[in-house]
Design a protein around this motif. Structure first.
Motif, PDB file in Angstrom:
ATOM      1  N   HIS A 236      12.280   8.239  18.399  1.00 34.23           N
ATOM      2  CA  HIS A 236      11.390   7.782  19.461  1.00 34.23           C
ATOM      3  C   HIS A 236      10.222   7.030  18.848  1.00 34.23           C
ATOM      4  N   GLN A 237       9.834   5.956  19.444  1.00 33.40           N
ATOM      5  CA  GLN A 237       8.809   5.095  18.853  1.00 33.40           C
ATOM      6  C   GLN A 237       7.481   5.811  18.685  1.00 33.40           C
ATOM      7  N   HIS A 238       7.223   6.843  19.450  1.00 37.94           N
ATOM      8  CA  HIS A 238       5.933   7.509  19.375  1.00 37.94           C
ATOM      9  C   HIS A 238       5.737   8.306  18.083  1.00 37.94           C
ATOM     10  N   ILE A 239       6.807   8.567  17.324  1.00 39.49           N
ATOM     11  CA  ILE A 239       6.642   9.360  16.109  1.00 39.49           C
ATOM     12  C   ILE A 239       6.407   8.498  14.878  1.00 39.49           C
ATOM     13  N   TYR A 240       6.499   7.189  15.027  1.00 40.70           N
ATOM     14  CA  TYR A 240       6.346   6.321  13.864  1.00 40.70           C
ATOM     15  C   TYR A 240       4.907   6.330  13.356  1.00 40.70           C
ATOM     16  N   ASN A 241       4.766   6.321  12.028  1.00 41.68           N
ATOM     17  CA  ASN A 241       3.460   6.414  11.392  1.00 41.68           C
ATOM     18  C   ASN A 241       2.760   5.056  11.289  1.00 41.68           C
ATOM     19  N   TYR A 242       3.531   4.035  10.955  1.00 38.69           N
ATOM     20  CA  TYR A 242       2.942   2.719  10.712  1.00 38.69           C
ATOM     21  C   TYR A 242       3.704   1.649  11.483  1.00 38.69           C
ATOM     22  N   TRP A 243       2.958   0.645  11.936  1.00 39.49           N
ATOM     23  CA  TRP A 243       3.527  -0.477  12.686  1.00 39.49           C
ATOM     24  C   TRP A 243       3.032  -1.801  12.139  1.00 39.49           C
ATOM     25  N   GLY A 244       3.921  -2.792  12.209  1.00 44.92           N
ATOM     26  CA  GLY A 244       3.500  -4.144  11.903  1.00 44.92           C
ATOM     27  C   GLY A 244       2.923  -4.820  13.137  1.00 44.92           C
ATOM     28  N   GLN A 245       2.480  -6.049  12.962  1.00 43.94           N
ATOM     29  CA  GLN A 245       1.836  -6.803  14.039  1.00 43.94           C
ATOM     30  C   GLN A 245       2.838  -7.561  14.905  1.00 43.94           C
TER      31      GLN A 245
ATOM     32  N   CYS B 275       8.387  -4.034  13.293  1.00 43.97           N
ATOM     33  CA  CYS B 275       8.968  -2.994  12.458  1.00 43.97           C
ATOM     34  C   CYS B 275       7.987  -1.835  12.358  1.00 43.97           C
ATOM     35  N   ALA B 276       8.525  -0.673  12.085  1.00 42.52           N
ATOM     36  CA  ALA B 276       7.715   0.525  12.006  1.00 42.52           C
ATOM     37  C   ALA B 276       8.324   1.481  10.990  1.00 42.52           C
ATOM     38  N   ALA B 277       7.485   2.312  10.398  1.00 41.58           N
ATOM     39  CA  ALA B 277       7.922   3.257   9.381  1.00 41.58           C
ATOM     40  C   ALA B 277       7.560   4.672   9.797  1.00 41.58           C
ATOM     41  N   VAL B 278       8.495   5.591   9.575  1.00 39.29           N
ATOM     42  CA  VAL B 278       8.250   6.990   9.911  1.00 39.29           C
ATOM     43  C   VAL B 278       8.682   7.878   8.749  1.00 39.29           C
ATOM     44  N   ASP B 279       7.809   8.807   8.387  1.00 39.71           N
ATOM     45  CA  ASP B 279       8.111   9.804   7.360  1.00 39.71           C
ATOM     46  C   ASP B 279       8.792  10.965   8.053  1.00 39.71           C
ATOM     47  N   ILE B 280      10.109  10.994   7.979  1.00 42.13           N
ATOM     48  CA  ILE B 280      10.880  11.943   8.776  1.00 42.13           C
ATOM     49  C   ILE B 280      11.399  13.099   7.936  1.00 42.13           C
TER      50      ILE B 280
ATOM     51  N   GLY C 264       0.793  -1.222   0.000  1.00 36.33           N
ATOM     52  CA  GLY C 264       0.000   0.000   0.000  1.00 36.33           C
ATOM     53  C   GLY C 264       0.826   1.272   0.000  1.00 36.33           C
ATOM     54  N   PHE C 265       2.129   1.157   0.193  1.00 42.62           N
ATOM     55  CA  PHE C 265       3.010   2.318   0.116  1.00 42.62           C
ATOM     56  C   PHE C 265       4.442   1.811  -0.068  1.00 42.62           C
ATOM     57  N   THR C 266       5.318   2.719  -0.489  1.00 43.52           N
ATOM     58  CA  THR C 266       6.702   2.339  -0.667  1.00 43.52           C
ATOM     59  C   THR C 266       7.520   2.762   0.542  1.00 43.52           C
ATOM     60  N   LEU C 267       8.423   1.872   0.931  1.00 41.09           N
ATOM     61  CA  LEU C 267       9.262   2.149   2.100  1.00 41.09           C
ATOM     62  C   LEU C 267      10.409   3.101   1.800  1.00 41.09           C
ATOM     63  N   ASP C 268      10.646   3.387   0.509  1.00 38.10           N
ATOM     64  CA  ASP C 268      11.843   4.142   0.121  1.00 38.10           C
ATOM     65  C   ASP C 268      12.015   5.434   0.906  1.00 38.10           C
ATOM     66  N   TYR C 269      10.935   6.155   1.103  1.00 34.75           N
ATOM     67  CA  TYR C 269      11.042   7.494   1.670  1.00 34.75           C
ATOM     68  C   TYR C 269      10.710   7.533   3.158  1.00 34.75           C
ATOM     69  N   TYR C 270      10.758   6.367   3.761  1.00 35.20           N
ATOM     70  CA  TYR C 270      10.518   6.262   5.192  1.00 35.20           C
ATOM     71  C   TYR C 270      11.771   5.736   5.886  1.00 35.20           C
ATOM     72  N   ALA C 271      12.037   6.254   7.066  1.00 33.18           N
ATOM     73  CA  ALA C 271      12.989   5.586   7.948  1.00 33.18           C
ATOM     74  C   ALA C 271      12.268   4.395   8.566  1.00 33.18           C
ATOM     75  N   ILE C 272      12.984   3.305   8.701  1.00 36.26           N
ATOM     76  CA  ILE C 272      12.394   2.075   9.218  1.00 36.26           C
ATOM     77  C   ILE C 272      13.101   1.679  10.503  1.00 36.26           C
ATOM     78  N   GLY C 273      12.304   1.411  11.507  1.00 38.48           N
ATOM     79  CA  GLY C 273      12.855   0.990  12.785  1.00 38.48           C
ATOM     80  C   GLY C 273      12.407  -0.410  13.134  1.00 38.48           C
ATOM     81  N   TRP C 274      13.273  -1.105  13.860  1.00 40.58           N
ATOM     82  CA  TRP C 274      12.917  -2.390  14.463  1.00 40.58           C
ATOM     83  C   TRP C 274      12.881  -2.197  15.981  1.00 40.58           C
ATOM     84  N   PHE C 275      11.841  -2.720  16.589  1.00 37.86           N
ATOM     85  CA  PHE C 275      11.653  -2.646  18.020  1.00 37.86           C
ATOM     86  C   PHE C 275      11.379  -4.057  18.539  1.00 37.86           C
TER      87      PHE C 275
END
Length: 133
Positions: free
Chosen positions: A116-125, A99-104, A26-37
């Protein structure tokens, strides 16, 4: 539908390896920073690693001290996927990994402590990783 899906978790012995994948739809990860938690039972969720978007020419990354030298984060833009290669696993790595994605923004460099995890836009399960001793 915007979605992040983690895969690759499982049960391994101490010293083993796993590669987690975070795939977007549904979106491309290219322009997002990706975090693992990760979140272990009875503990708060903590940041493990982060990689900048493709607009950061330095390809900056962040690793928690507990995983430095053992985990590696990487992108496969063609597959719209970010990986977390986990080597020399320890029982204390046992947790649900998210994993989580943030448009930074463009050309943003990952700060020393990650985002910080609170700024992430999208999260996986999440995907379960269990390391047996």
């Amino acid at each position: 539908q915007v979605q992040l899906v983690e895969s690759g978790g499982g049960l391994v012995h101490t010293g083993g390896s796993l590669r987690l994948a975070c795939t977007a739809s549904g979106f491309t990860l290219d322009y997002y920073a990706i975090g693992w938690f990760r979140q272990a039972p009875g503990k708060e969720r903590e940041g493990v690693s982060c990689i900048s978007s493709i607009t950061d020419s330095d390809g900056s990354t962040y690793y928690a001290d507990s995983v430095k030298g053992r985990f590696t984060i990487s992108r496969d833009n063609a597959k719209n996927t970010v990986y977390l290669q986990m080597n020399t696993l320890k029982p204390e790595d046992t947790a649900v990994y998210y994993c989580a994605a943030v448009d930074i923004g463009l050309a943003a460099t990952v700060p020393p402590g990650g985002y910080h995890q609170h700024i992430y836009n999208y999260w996986g399960q999440g995907t379960q990783v269990t390391v047996s001793s």
